[in-house]
Every structure is written in C-alpha cells, then in structure tokens.
Design a protein around this motif. Structure first.
Motif, PDB file in Angstrom:
ATOM      1  N   PRO A 177       0.806  -1.217   0.000  1.00 32.67           N
ATOM      2  CA  PRO A 177       0.000   0.000   0.000  1.00 32.67           C
ATOM      3  C   PRO A 177       0.844   1.275   0.000  1.00 32.67           C
ATOM      4  CG  PRO A 177      -0.856  -1.575   1.595  1.00 32.67           C
ATOM      5  CD  PRO A 177       0.470  -2.106   1.126  1.00 32.67           C
ATOM      6  N   ASN A 178       2.038   1.211   0.617  1.00 30.99           N
ATOM      7  CA  ASN A 178       2.911   2.383   0.672  1.00 30.99           C
ATOM      8  C   ASN A 178       3.321   2.876  -0.706  1.00 30.99           C
ATOM      9  OD1 ASN A 178       2.923   2.435   3.454  1.00 30.99           O
ATOM     10  ND2 ASN A 178       4.899   1.445   3.674  1.00 30.99           N
ATOM     11  N   SER A 179       3.237   2.012  -1.710  1.00 32.68           N
ATOM     12  CA  SER A 179       3.742   2.374  -3.031  1.00 32.68           C
ATOM     13  C   SER A 179       2.688   3.010  -3.935  1.00 32.68           C
ATOM     14  CB  SER A 179       4.325   1.137  -3.732  1.00 32.68           C
ATOM     15  OG  SER A 179       5.506   0.712  -3.093  1.00 32.68           O
ATOM     16  N   GLN A 180       1.422   2.844  -3.622  1.00 28.81           N
ATOM     17  CA  GLN A 180       0.366   3.265  -4.539  1.00 28.81           C
ATOM     18  C   GLN A 180       0.390   4.766  -4.815  1.00 28.81           C
ATOM     19  OE1 GLN A 180      -3.311   1.797  -2.865  1.00 28.81           O
ATOM     20  NE2 GLN A 180      -2.591  -0.332  -2.863  1.00 28.81           N
ATOM     21  N   VAL A 181       0.373   5.556  -3.756  1.00 28.09           N
ATOM     22  CA  VAL A 181       0.305   7.013  -3.931  1.00 28.09           C
ATOM     23  C   VAL A 181       1.583   7.574  -4.552  1.00 28.09           C
ATOM     24  CG1 VAL A 181       0.103   9.226  -2.729  1.00 28.09           C
ATOM     25  CG2 VAL A 181      -1.420   7.328  -2.124  1.00 28.09           C
ATOM     26  N   PRO A 182       2.787   7.246  -4.034  1.00 26.79           N
ATOM     27  CA  PRO A 182       3.986   7.838  -4.638  1.00 26.79           C
ATOM     28  C   PRO A 182       4.235   7.406  -6.080  1.00 26.79           C
ATOM     29  CG  PRO A 182       4.579   6.240  -2.948  1.00 26.79           C
ATOM     30  CD  PRO A 182       3.116   6.472  -2.815  1.00 26.79           C
ATOM     31  N   ILE A 183       3.836   6.209  -6.456  1.00 22.69           N
ATOM     32  CA  ILE A 183       3.988   5.810  -7.855  1.00 22.69           C
ATOM     33  C   ILE A 183       3.070   6.655  -8.734  1.00 22.69           C
ATOM     34  CG2 ILE A 183       3.509   3.958  -9.512  1.00 22.69           C
ATOM     35  CD1 ILE A 183       6.199   3.662  -8.114  1.00 22.69           C
ATOM     36  N   ALA A 184       1.847   6.896  -8.279  1.00 19.61           N
ATOM     37  CA  ALA A 184       0.938   7.772  -9.026  1.00 19.61           C
ATOM     38  C   ALA A 184       1.505   9.186  -9.112  1.00 19.61           C
ATOM     39  CB  ALA A 184      -0.437   7.781  -8.366  1.00 19.61           C
ATOM     40  N   GLN A 185       2.098   9.656  -8.001  1.00 21.26           N
ATOM     41  CA  GLN A 185       2.715  10.988  -7.998  1.00 21.26           C
ATOM     42  C   GLN A 185       3.905  11.046  -8.951  1.00 21.26           C
ATOM     43  OE1 GLN A 185       3.582  11.255  -3.805  1.00 21.26           O
ATOM     44  NE2 GLN A 185       1.676  12.336  -3.329  1.00 21.26           N
ATOM     45  N   ALA A 186       4.695   9.977  -8.970  1.00 22.18           N
ATOM     46  CA  ALA A 186       5.856   9.932  -9.855  1.00 22.18           C
ATOM     47  C   ALA A 186       5.433   9.990 -11.314  1.00 22.18           C
ATOM     48  CB  ALA A 186       6.674   8.670  -9.586  1.00 22.18           C
ATOM     49  N   LYS A 187       4.394   9.263 -11.665  1.00 24.02           N
ATOM     50  CA  LYS A 187       3.897   9.280 -13.053  1.00 24.02           C
ATOM     51  C   LYS A 187       3.430  10.683 -13.439  1.00 24.02           C
ATOM     52  CE  LYS A 187       2.323   4.452 -13.064  1.00 24.02           C
ATOM     53  NZ  LYS A 187       1.136   3.573 -13.107  1.00 24.02           N
ATOM     54  N   GLU A 188       2.722  11.334 -12.516  1.00 22.09           N
ATOM     55  CA  GLU A 188       2.241  12.692 -12.798  1.00 22.09           C
ATOM     56  C   GLU A 188       3.419  13.653 -12.975  1.00 22.09           C
ATOM     57  OE1 GLU A 188      -0.749  16.079 -10.840  1.00 22.09           O
ATOM     58  OE2 GLU A 188      -0.320  14.201  -9.772  1.00 22.09           O
ATOM     59  N   TYR A 189       4.413  13.531 -12.115  1.00 17.18           N
ATOM     60  CA  TYR A 189       5.607  14.380 -12.198  1.00 17.18           C
ATOM     61  C   TYR A 189       6.320  14.168 -13.535  1.00 17.18           C
ATOM     62  CZ  TYR A 189      10.305  16.124 -10.903  1.00 17.18           C
ATOM     63  OH  TYR A 189      11.519  16.783 -10.860  1.00 17.18           O
ATOM     64  N   ASP A 191       5.215  12.791 -16.314  1.00 16.79           N
ATOM     65  CA  ASP A 191       4.386  13.228 -17.448  1.00 16.79           C
ATOM     66  C   ASP A 191       4.510  14.739 -17.638  1.00 16.79           C
ATOM     67  OD1 ASP A 191       3.450  10.697 -18.089  1.00 16.79           O
ATOM     68  OD2 ASP A 191       1.634  10.879 -16.857  1.00 16.79           O
ATOM     69  N   GLY A 192       4.519  15.460 -16.506  1.00 22.69           N
ATOM     70  CA  GLY A 192       4.618  16.912 -16.582  1.00 22.69           C
ATOM     71  C   GLY A 192       5.945  17.396 -17.143  1.00 22.69           C
ATOM     72  N   LYS A 193       6.989  16.578 -16.973  1.00 20.55           N
ATOM     73  CA  LYS A 193       8.315  16.926 -17.480  1.00 20.55           C
ATOM     74  C   LYS A 193       8.568  16.352 -18.872  1.00 20.55           C
ATOM     75  CE  LYS A 193       9.998  18.791 -13.575  1.00 20.55           C
ATOM     76  NZ  LYS A 193      10.492  20.204 -13.463  1.00 20.55           N
ATOM     77  N   GLY A 194       7.625  15.569 -19.374  1.00 15.23           N
ATOM     78  CA  GLY A 194       7.821  14.935 -20.670  1.00 15.23           C
ATOM     79  C   GLY A 194       8.851  13.819 -20.629  1.00 15.23           C
ATOM     80  N   ILE A 195       9.010  13.188 -19.484  1.00 16.00           N
ATOM     81  CA  ILE A 195       9.979  12.103 -19.314  1.00 16.00           C
ATOM     82  C   ILE A 195       9.231  10.767 -19.353  1.00 16.00           C
ATOM     83  CG2 ILE A 195      11.675  11.054 -17.759  1.00 16.00           C
ATOM     84  CD1 ILE A 195      12.167  13.878 -16.617  1.00 16.00           C
TER      85      ILE A 195
END
Length: 334
Positions: A177-189, A191-195
């Motif tokens: 469960p600890n990984s769900q939110v930060p992985i979603a945050q990482a994807k958003e970050y 995506d925002g950088k075009g990486i």
C-alpha cells in the motif's frame, strides 16, 4: 490449506520464544513505582528500516521508564511478511492483555487494527506512509506516525544529478500500500516533465531480481522505488546490477541506500521510532481523547551511499541544500 496441530504448536512455540527473547532486549530497566504497562511491538517483516524503528521504540520506552518511574513491559516480534503470522501475533497480544500494540508498517497496522476491534485496545502505528489510503483513519482506538514521501523532491534529486534523464524505471510491488500514492505521484511528475517511464512490479525476491533486470534491459536512465518493503528486502540482490549498468537507484528510505542503492530521501527512522514511543506513552497515560488520526514526520533526510556514488561516478554534492540533512553511508549487509 489447514495447518496440522503439530504445525500450529510449532509456530506457537517459535513465536513465544521470539517474544521472550525480545522482552529482555526491550526492557529499559528504569525505576518502577508499581504502575506498569504492557506493550507489543509487531514488525511487518525484518529489514534495516523496520528494525531501526523497532530499536528506537524500545530505546525510547526504556528511557521513559527511567524518566517517569513506571514499568513498561515490551515485546518485539516480526510477522516475516506473512499475513497469517501477523494476525496470530496481534491476536496473541490482545489475548495477553497488552495495554497497546505498536505495529510497524502498513500490513502489520491493518491486521492489528482488526484484532483490536473488539477490545478497543489502542493501536499506535509506526511508519504508515498513507494512513487514509490504508484505511487506518477515523478509528477511535488507532493513531500513529506517518512517513509519507515527498516524491517530487526525490525526482528533483534525480534531475539535479542528471538533467538529461529520458526514461525512468518505476520499481515497486503491487501488494505494498505504501507504493500506490507515490507511484501515481511519480507518473504525474514525469508526465509533466515529458519524461518517459517504464514500470516493473514484483512480489517476491526472485521477481524483484527479474524486474530489475527488465528495467536494465529496457535502457532506463534511473530507477525510483518508494518505501516499498518487498523491494527493500531484495535491494542487496539488485544494487550491483544497477551499478554495473550505470543506473542510479533512488528510493524513499535510508535502508535502501545502506543496502547499496545510490540515494534515498525520507524520514529519519530513529526519530520516527522515538516519536512513536512517546506518542504511545501519551496514549497509555492519557487515553485517545484529542489524538489526531496520525502525525506526519518530516521527510527531510537525504541519504547517499558513497561507495555506489563512486562506482557510478556521481557527484552527490548536488544534493546539498535540497533537504535539511545530507547523510553519507556505505553498504551494509543488513
């Protein structure tokens, strides 16, 4: 499949022996006024971060014994990552009449909260990154400490080290469960950088090794892992492969860096353990009235493995000033 009576007796005996051995280690030996409390500390599994937290809880409870003149009988056990063992440990703690349970990590806390439901025994969890996501908020006998990540800061570190990153590997377990939110945050970050990013998930040590190999084969420039206990347990088996491929591994707990990952940023777990013990004593003496659902600790410590940095040719001084503390470590085998 049902366990045989022989297996049940063996497991119970093993758990009793573990608890007995831990009891001596957890005693602070302080002055006693006749007032006393029984506390059960239950680790989800054994690895560097969770062990550090448990040690800090035990140490602080020992100090409180001496400071307050009370007796605190404390046992420390580990569920070894097995839900059935975690449930047995929590149920046994309730049967033993403990005054509080201190579960360390999300699965241990979820199990303890269920076991304590009928009695309302206080549960003071430690190191739950996202208590609301884990269903641990809004329960009148549950509180604790959170080690939620600043995912953006860790990825900022990644870009500070290599502004030319084109593809990031996201290595985590779907069962954490600890990984769900930060992985979603990482994807958003990202995506925002075009990486671009490539995901690799695993639930066992062998699967982690295979997942890491797949990320290396895909040509990622760096790898990010949150405070994922399953990946942490396998870090010693994968860090050399990442180094050989020239790929820095960034993570959310200092234990990753101590086991070979390049860098981590998160909570100081010794401080978190001490704060959790202090919170538990407050609950023991004052009850749950006025308690928050959880208390967030600052993730203000960057930990860098200097041996890994040297092998990668990475200049970790670029992290100076990005967090309150920059701690150099070398690889340990625990």
């Amino acid at each position: 499949m049902k366990k045989t009576n022989r297996m049940k007796k063996f497991l119970a005996a093993a758990l009793a022996l573990t608890a007995a051995l831990s009891l001596a280690a957890c005693s602070g030996g302080g002055a006693q006024s006749g007032e006393g409390y029984k506390v059960a500390v239950i680790k989800q599994t054994d690895h560097a971060s969770l062990n550090e937290i448990a040690d800090a809880i035990a140490a602080r409870l020992g100090e409180i014994e001496a400071e307050e003149g009370v007796a605190i009988e404390c046992t420390v056990t580990s569920g070894q990552g097995d839900q059935s063992v975690l449930r047995q440990l929590a149920d046994q703690a309730i049967a033993d009449g403990v005054d509080a349970i201190i579960p360390i990590a999300t699965s241990a806390a979820q199990v303890a909260a269920v076991s304590a439901g009928k009695t309302g025994t206080p549960v003071i969890f430690a190191a739950i990154s996202y208590p609301d996501t884990a269903g641990l908020t809004g329960i009148d006998y549950v509180t604790g400490t959170s080690d939620a990540l600043d995912t953006g800061l860790i990825l900022d570190m990644m870009l500070a080290q290599n502004p030319g990153v084109e593809r990031v590997g996201l290595l985590y377990s779907l069962s954490e469960p600890n990984s769900q939110v930060p992985i979603a945050q990482a994807k958003e970050y990202l995506d925002g950088k075009g990486i671009a990013y490539t995901e690799a998930t695993a639930n066992t040590n062998d699967e982690v090794i295979a997942a890491a190999s797949s990320l290396i084969a895909s040509g990622v420039d760096a790898v990010f892992t949150p405070t994922d206990n399953i990946i942490m347990n396998a870090e010693l088996a994968i860090y050399e492969d990442f180094i050989a491929a020239g790929i820095p591994h960034y993570a959310g707990a200092d234990s990753f860096a101590r086991n070979g990952a390049f860098a981590a940023c998160g909570v100081n777990y010794t401080n978190l353990g001490a704060e959790t013990a202090q919170l538990a004593y407050r609950v023991l003496t004052q009850g749950m009235d006025g308690m928050e659902d959880f208390y967030q600790l600052p993730g203000d410590t960057i930990t860098v493995n200097t041996e890994t940095a040297g092998a990668l040719g990475a200049d970790y001084t670029v992290f100076e000033g990005m967090a309150a503390n920059l701690v150099p470590v070398t690889t340990t085998q625990d």
